[in-house]
Design an enzyme around this catalytic site. Structure first.
Site, PDB file in Angstrom:
ATOM      1  N   ASP A 119      -9.648   2.978   2.282  1.00  0.00           N
ATOM      2  CA  ASP A 119      -9.575   2.368   3.614  1.00  0.00           C
ATOM      3  C   ASP A 119      -9.998   3.320   4.721  1.00  0.00           C
ATOM      4  OD1 ASP A 119      -8.693  -0.198   3.014  1.00  0.00           O
ATOM      5  OD2 ASP A 119      -6.572   0.352   3.067  1.00  0.00           O
TER       6      ASP A 119
ATOM      7  N   ALA B 243       1.893  -0.185  11.734  1.00  0.00           N
ATOM      8  CA  ALA B 243       2.315   1.100  11.167  1.00  0.00           C
ATOM      9  C   ALA B 243       2.437   1.032   9.648  1.00  0.00           C
ATOM     10  CB  ALA B 243       3.657   1.523  11.781  1.00  0.00           C
ATOM     11  N   GLY B 244       1.735   0.077   9.030  1.00  0.00           N
ATOM     12  CA  GLY B 244       1.761  -0.064   7.582  1.00  0.00           C
ATOM     13  C   GLY B 244       0.704   0.790   6.903  1.00  0.00           C
TER      14      GLY B 244
ATOM     15  N   LYS C  22       0.803  -1.227   0.000  1.00  0.00           N
ATOM     16  CA  LYS C  22       0.000   0.000   0.000  1.00  0.00           C
ATOM     17  C   LYS C  22       0.838   1.281   0.000  1.00  0.00           C
ATOM     18  CE  LYS C  22      -4.098  -2.007   2.160  1.00  0.00           C
ATOM     19  NZ  LYS C  22      -5.127  -1.865   3.221  1.00  0.00           N
TER      20      LYS C  22
ATOM     21  N   GLY D 198     -13.562  -7.223  10.990  1.00  0.00           N
ATOM     22  CA  GLY D 198     -12.918  -6.689   9.801  1.00  0.00           C
ATOM     23  C   GLY D 198     -13.765  -6.748   8.550  1.00  0.00           C
TER      24      GLY D 198
END
Length: 270
Positions: free
Chosen positions: A108, A132-133, A72, A239
């Site tokens: 997102d 932290a992605g 991403k 999710g």
């Protein structure tokens, strides 16, 4: 409903990620294409090199792509244009191919924040982002815009500090996570995803009654984190809610049409 005939006019869409074997994206997007009577097919690809994968989108005239872990952030360097939100977040999860011009978007952010806001305001609440992605960047950005106080916990200190700095938040090393006092916890990592679905992505000791806990992992839908959180008296959000919302927004970017999210949900839940 019968499938559309695949022929030389069939448009190709895909998801790019590693791993993608668990991905439900092909199921929901192909269902939406059938429902909307669009001659298109959506496939899953697991490239080792994202630069070459992006080149293939142009070469093969792939109309659009979903981008997932771990691409991403890195994919942005190879796109022709990125929308302001994606630039601000520092991550994109959607590519639109407009006559050879590859445009990047982030769907997102709203997909993650809207379900949380449906349960109440997070202004001045302590929101802990696990990871932290790319997904973490989107969630942290959205939460910060809503006035939340951001805490980032991550195994890699450098990335965690960078994200915390981006949103004027606080960084806590993963080994110290059990001391985090948060109102909301959001796991944005792949921890707890099949085949490692027994892994707990956040310290059980830091979970307490009244907290809101969200997991972006949807395979399994009821993750180890969510089960543990409920046993501690927390409210949970799975999710699948975020996944379907971001997928629907992607479909609209690609086709200009709004898909039926409930049909997408039924396809996944059977």
């Amino acid at each position: 409903m019968t499938h559309c005939l695949i022929d030389t006019s069939t448009a190709l869409y895909c998801v790019l990620g590693r791993p993608v074997a668990h991905s439900k994206s092909p199921a929901v997007h192909n269902r939406a294409f059938r429902e909307e009577k669009i001659n298109a097919v959506y496939l899953a690809f697991e490239p080792e090199n994202i630069e070459k994968a992006v080149m293939s989108i142009k070469t093969l005239s792939i109309r659009g792509a979903s981008v997932t872990i771990p691409f991403k952030e890195s994919v942005m360097a190879y796109l022709d244009w990125i929308d302001p939100l994606g630039l601000e977040i520092g991550a994109v999860n959607t590519i639109v191919n407009e006559d050879g011009v590859l445009k990047g978007y982030n769907t997102d952010c709203r997909a993650a924040i809207d379900p949380i806001l449906g349960l109440g305001s997070i202004r001045d609440k302590r929101v802990c982002i696990v990871g932290a992605g790319g997904a973490a960047r989107a969630v942290a950005h959205g939460a910060a815009k809503e006035g939340a106080k951001i805490i980032v916990t991550n195994r890699t200190q450098e990335k965690g500090l960078d994200l915390a700095d981006r949103v004027s938040g606080e960084f806590v090393p993963a080994k110290e996570a059990e001391d985090i006092q948060a109102d909301v916890v959001i796991n944005t990592t792949s921890l707890g995803m099949v085949p490692n679905d027994q892994v707990l992505s956040f310290s059980e000791k830091a979970l307490r009654p009244g907290m809101l806990v969200m997991d972006v992992v949807y395979a399994p839908m009821d993750t180890c984190l969510l089960k543990t959180a409920r046993s501690k008296g927390c409210t949970t959000i799975d999710g699948l809610t975020m996944f379907l919302a971001q997928a629907a927004a992607q479909f609209t970017l690609w086709t200009g049409r709004i898909p039926d999210i409930e049909l997408m949900r039924k396809d996944i839940l059977g």
